[in-house]
Design a protein around this motif. Structure first.
Motif, PDB file in Angstrom:
ATOM      1  N   CYS A   1       5.911  11.915  10.653  1.00 52.02           N
ATOM      2  CA  CYS A   1       4.828  11.038  10.525  1.00 52.02           C
ATOM      3  C   CYS A   1       4.512  10.495  11.880  1.00 52.02           C
ATOM      4  O   CYS A   1       5.226   9.743  12.474  1.00 52.02           O
ATOM      5  CB  CYS A   1       5.337  10.076   9.662  1.00 52.02           C
TER       6      CYS A   1
ATOM      7  N   CYS B   1       2.662   2.599   5.092  1.00 55.26           N
ATOM      8  CA  CYS B   1       3.693   3.547   4.639  1.00 55.26           C
ATOM      9  C   CYS B   1       3.298   4.133   3.384  1.00 55.26           C
ATOM     10  O   CYS B   1       3.534   3.495   2.359  1.00 55.26           O
ATOM     11  CB  CYS B   1       4.982   3.235   4.922  1.00 55.26           C
ATOM     12  N   LEU B   2       2.564   5.191   3.356  1.00 56.40           N
ATOM     13  CA  LEU B   2       1.901   5.591   2.058  1.00 56.40           C
ATOM     14  C   LEU B   2       2.947   6.049   1.074  1.00 56.40           C
ATOM     15  O   LEU B   2       2.874   5.886  -0.275  1.00 56.40           O
ATOM     16  CB  LEU B   2       0.915   6.843   2.134  1.00 56.40           C
ATOM     17  N   ASN B   3       3.963   6.781   1.611  1.00 57.41           N
ATOM     18  CA  ASN B   3       5.206   7.195   0.707  1.00 57.41           C
ATOM     19  C   ASN B   3       6.321   6.850   1.448  1.00 57.41           C
ATOM     20  O   ASN B   3       6.435   6.885   2.871  1.00 57.41           O
ATOM     21  CB  ASN B   3       4.996   8.627   0.335  1.00 57.41           C
ATOM     22  N   VAL B   4       7.510   6.638   0.851  1.00 53.86           N
ATOM     23  CA  VAL B   4       8.801   6.299   1.259  1.00 53.86           C
ATOM     24  C   VAL B   4       9.218   7.200   2.240  1.00 53.86           C
ATOM     25  O   VAL B   4       9.830   6.907   3.347  1.00 53.86           O
ATOM     26  CB  VAL B   4       9.892   6.080   0.325  1.00 53.86           C
TER      27      VAL B   4
ATOM     28  N   LEU C   1      -5.729  14.229  -0.361  1.00 53.29           N
ATOM     29  CA  LEU C   1      -4.929  14.523  -1.571  1.00 53.29           C
ATOM     30  C   LEU C   1      -5.734  15.268  -2.502  1.00 53.29           C
ATOM     31  O   LEU C   1      -5.230  16.001  -3.449  1.00 53.29           O
ATOM     32  CB  LEU C   1      -4.777  13.102  -2.370  1.00 53.29           C
TER      33      LEU C   1
ATOM     34  N   MET D   1      -3.062  17.025  -5.808  1.00 54.94           N
ATOM     35  CA  MET D   1      -2.152  16.111  -5.611  1.00 54.94           C
ATOM     36  C   MET D   1      -2.669  14.699  -6.187  1.00 54.94           C
ATOM     37  O   MET D   1      -2.012  13.968  -6.782  1.00 54.94           O
ATOM     38  CB  MET D   1      -1.803  15.793  -4.059  1.00 54.94           C
TER      39      MET D   1
ATOM     40  N   MET E   1       0.865  -1.217   0.102  1.00 49.19           N
ATOM     41  CA  MET E   1       0.155   0.006   0.014  1.00 49.19           C
ATOM     42  C   MET E   1       0.954   1.258   0.118  1.00 49.19           C
ATOM     43  O   MET E   1       0.749   2.156   1.114  1.00 49.19           O
ATOM     44  CB  MET E   1      -0.858   0.036   1.282  1.00 49.19           C
ATOM     45  N   GLN E   2       1.523   1.477  -1.079  1.00 47.06           N
ATOM     46  CA  GLN E   2       2.624   2.571  -1.007  1.00 47.06           C
ATOM     47  C   GLN E   2       2.721   3.248  -2.399  1.00 47.06           C
ATOM     48  O   GLN E   2       2.584   2.402  -3.518  1.00 47.06           O
ATOM     49  CB  GLN E   2       4.073   2.015  -0.625  1.00 47.06           C
ATOM     50  N   LEU E   3       2.644   4.582  -2.283  1.00 46.98           N
ATOM     51  CA  LEU E   3       2.664   5.211  -3.791  1.00 46.98           C
ATOM     52  C   LEU E   3       3.952   4.624  -4.579  1.00 46.98           C
ATOM     53  O   LEU E   3       4.720   4.360  -4.022  1.00 46.98           O
ATOM     54  CB  LEU E   3       3.119   6.587  -3.307  1.00 46.98           C
TER      55      LEU E   3
ATOM     56  N   CYS F   1      14.385  10.361   4.400  1.00 39.62           N
ATOM     57  CA  CYS F   1      14.379  10.972   3.105  1.00 39.62           C
ATOM     58  C   CYS F   1      14.862  12.191   3.396  1.00 39.62           C
ATOM     59  O   CYS F   1      14.692  12.995   4.074  1.00 39.62           O
ATOM     60  CB  CYS F   1      12.748  11.114   2.753  1.00 39.62           C
TER      61      CYS F   1
ATOM     62  N   LEU G   1       7.527   8.713   4.376  1.00 43.18           N
ATOM     63  CA  LEU G   1       7.109   8.716   5.713  1.00 43.18           C
ATOM     64  C   LEU G   1       7.483   7.338   6.708  1.00 43.18           C
ATOM     65  O   LEU G   1       6.957   7.106   7.632  1.00 43.18           O
ATOM     66  CB  LEU G   1       5.332   8.360   5.588  1.00 43.18           C
TER      67      LEU G   1
ATOM     68  N   TRP H   1       1.529  14.174   2.521  1.00 43.00           N
ATOM     69  CA  TRP H   1       1.453  12.685   2.598  1.00 43.00           C
ATOM     70  C   TRP H   1       1.029  12.255   3.990  1.00 43.00           C
ATOM     71  O   TRP H   1       0.334  11.364   4.060  1.00 43.00           O
ATOM     72  CB  TRP H   1       2.715  12.060   2.176  1.00 43.00           C
TER      73      TRP H   1
END
Lengths: 147, 147
Positions: A145, B88-91, A122, A76, A1-3, B99, B93, B111
């Protein structure tokens, strides 16, 4: 479940282009540096953003990339979906493909609500609004986060 | 940005186990049928749920699987994370990996908010609460995805 990485880079590059002075055109190497993206990978992302009508792309000495008004006002969500297609947290939420459990599965409404909550965030922010938060030194307050 | 099949099946099987009468133990073929999951794939999911302390697993004639009290009270988030690790929706996070853009990237707070909104929904419902919504005929009101 990651972008996907492509969608992440797409948001980065759209925001970067929107911070540049009007009429400025940027070249791929500079964009790759600004977004920390590999140039060859970013090139494909730019092509997709161009096909989606969010940026303009010109070849040659006077060429380069620029954000289009439609790209500036894109949310977004729109940038992500231009790259990855419709956001779909679980297969059962895919409008096209039917899940045979959908009509009675008690988890389905929860997936739908979770997706709705994420999409609402978003959709609440445009590329230009995010770009406005970038200071000349590139510093905005650190957000952690807290999941 | 889609849930893994394993996590989807995990939620299905946890909810199914929670609908069974107390002390009931279920066997893999029945669970595979109830969740529309391939038996071999579900077997691995059951192993992970067992290691996570959400279900008990016994071999033999009097064996089978049963939901544990901790599993009954687990939220959807906990079931997902038992299988897939932290959402984790995006790296950017990912608490562990840093990052280098995090401290100034203007997209990062968006995010984080999108992830928070999604997680809040997934934390708001427990396995037993979802199971209660399953009628004996397996019918609950149809919810459509309105994204």
């Amino acid at each position: 479940m990651q972008l996907t990485r492509a969608a992440d880079y797409a948001v980065r590059v759209m925001v970067h282009l929107a911070t540049l002075p009007p009429e400025t055109r940027a070249f791929l190497p500079d964009l790759a540096e600004a977004t920390s993206a590999p140039e060859s990978f970013l090139s494909k992302v730019m092509q997709t953003l161009s096909h989606a009508g969010l940026i303009s792309s010109r070849r040659g000495k006077l060429g380069g990339f620029a954000v289009l008004p439609r790209g500036r006002e894109a949310t977004m969500r729109e940038v992500i979906e231009a790259i990855d297609g419709p956001i779909c947290l679980n297969v059962c939420l895919n409008g096209g493909k039917e899940c045979e459990r959908k009509s009675w599965c008690p988890a389905h409404p929860v997936w739908a609500r979770a997706q709705r909550a994420m999409i609402d965030v978003l959709m609440s922010v445009t590329v230009s609004a995010i770009a406005l938060r970038t200071s000349p030194q590139g510093s905005v307050p650190l957000s952690t986060c807290d999941n």
